[in-house]
Write an enzyme that holds these catalytic residues in place. Structure first.
Site, PDB file in Angstrom:
ATOM      1  N   ARG A 235      62.383 -17.779  52.488  1.00  0.00           N
ATOM      2  CA  ARG A 235      61.276 -17.643  51.537  1.00  0.00           C
ATOM      3  C   ARG A 235      60.347 -16.485  51.905  1.00  0.00           C
ATOM      4  NH1 ARG A 235      64.680 -19.758  49.983  1.00  0.00           N
ATOM      5  NH2 ARG A 235      64.997 -21.889  49.270  1.00  0.00           N
TER       6      ARG A 235
ATOM      7  N   SER B 249      57.065 -25.615  44.526  1.00  0.00           N
ATOM      8  CA  SER B 249      56.890 -26.174  45.865  1.00  0.00           C
ATOM      9  C   SER B 249      55.724 -25.474  46.556  1.00  0.00           C
ATOM     10  CB  SER B 249      58.163 -26.005  46.694  1.00  0.00           C
ATOM     11  OG  SER B 249      59.225 -26.730  46.129  1.00  0.00           O
TER      12      SER B 249
ATOM     13  N   GLU C   3      53.869 -21.880  50.363  1.00  0.00           N
ATOM     14  CA  GLU C   3      54.861 -21.000  49.745  1.00  0.00           C
ATOM     15  C   GLU C   3      54.247 -20.039  48.733  1.00  0.00           C
ATOM     16  OE1 GLU C   3      59.029 -21.358  47.202  1.00  0.00           O
ATOM     17  OE2 GLU C   3      58.579 -22.803  48.779  1.00  0.00           O
TER      18      GLU C   3
END
Length: 360
Positions: free
Chosen positions: A163, A243, A342
């Protein structure tokens, strides 16, 4: 160009104050002219607004709202059987996935249903159901604000990680287009071998087997919708940034320390190629006492997925981040694991410790 433009309506969270200046980017020439014009200013490139949390005070700089379109598919496959496809940064990501599936090009079908634009996916190395875009990105073409010229990044230059990439959290490079190397399959052909257990179960196949590309895309969207991860204006559980926390990746000592606090047989873990172990952030959150639907006033954890923090309506960014801090600090207190956010945070941060207040 417009001034003092509210940004909340341009994000999936429906949060954030105004931009001092906003420029709609419909062509690459628009993008280059805009970045040259605001060379000395703070710059925010905004696409679908699905992975960003913007301060209530807004953004004191220039926002580039990307709307460039265009997809170029190479006529012939390379010697390795892959086809190069270049998409402009403003192409809606799920539309792009759909078209590649229709063209029998495999490699991103498990990333269906993810909101946002093509230009955003390299920034955080978007991934889901066993696929990451880093596996298929050939190159990323950008405007380098420091050098004042176009710079193309190879896959290795992007420094992709879980990520993350060289682009995440920085405004030096404005992504113009992305080139993918996708596998050409037969007209009745199937996906690459699938290994994500939840997906293979839903498809009714064994681990390592394949399924038709269109069926994979259909099931992925169905799974995402059940988790509130497909934007639906009628479903408040989708009023989120997806998320909010990434799954922690722990080395052996950190994993051993975590296992002393819980029954290791109950905790889902996933081996990572470098010898470390990925742990489910959603599991940690729920077992720290933060159940689905838990919240404070207008902000809450999604009723469908413990990783999504939602705006029930009328919330502020300040309230959302207070909830995020409470969840993060609660997990750390219970398990000794610090969750990382995130979404890209614009004008806000999560550093300070949450101060409890009475629940509404």
């Amino acid at each position: 160009m417009r001034e003092n433009v509210p940004l909340a309506s341009m994000t999936t969270l429906k949060l954030g104050g105004p931009a001092r200046r906003l420029v709609e980017i419909e062509t690459e020439a628009d993008a280059l002219a805009a970045v040259v014009d605001c060379a000395r200013e703070k710059l925010l490139v905004l696409g679908g607004g699905s992975n960003v949390v913007i301060a209530d005070e807004g953004f004191e700089g220039t926002v580039l709202h990307m709307a460039t379109r265009g997809i170029d598919v190479a006529r012939e496959a390379r010697s390795d059987g892959r086809v190069l496809v270049t998409a402009q940064a403003g192409e809606p990501w799920d539309d792009f996935v759909s078209e590649m599936v229709a063209r029998n090009l495999s490699g991103i079908e498990c990333l269906a249903g993810i909101p946002g634009l093509v230009g955003a996916v390299p920034m955080q190395n978007v991934g889901a159901y066993g696929q990451d875009v880093a596996e298929t990105i050939e190159r990323v073409r950008t405007w380098d604000r420091d050098l004042g010229r176009v710079v193309t990044f190879s896959n290795a230059d992007c420094h992709f990680a879980y990520r993350s990439s060289v682009f995440r959290g920085r405004d030096r490079h404005v992504i113009l287009d992305v080139t993918f190397a996708l596998h050409a399959v037969h007209v009745d052909g199937a996906s690459r071998p699938l290994h994500y257990a939840e997906l293979t179960r839903a498809l009714g196949i064994g681990e390592g087997q394949s399924a038709p590309l269109s069926r994979v895309r259909e099931i992925v969207i169905e799974l995402r919708r059940k988790k509130g991860m497909v934007v639906d204006p009628h479903d408040p559980d989708t009023r989120s940034a997806g998320s909010f926390f990434t799954n922690p990746i722990l080395d052996a000592p950190a994993l051993d320390a975590l296992r002393t606090r819980i029954d290791p047989l109950l905790m889902p873990t996933y081996p990572v190629a470098d010898g470390r172990t990925k742990v489910s952030a959603a599991w940690l959150i729920e077992h720290a006492g933060f159940k689905k639907g838990w919240g404070r006033g207008p902000v809450a954890i999604s009723r469908k997925h413990a990783l999504a923090l939602t705006n029930r309506g009328g919330a502020t960014t300040h309230e959302l981040l207070a909830l995020a801090r409470e969840v993060r600090d609660g997990v750390h207190s219970r398990f000794g694991v610090l969750l990382e956010h995130e979404p890209v945070l614009v004008g806000v941060a999560l550093e300070h410790v949450y101060q409890p207040s009475r629940a509404n």
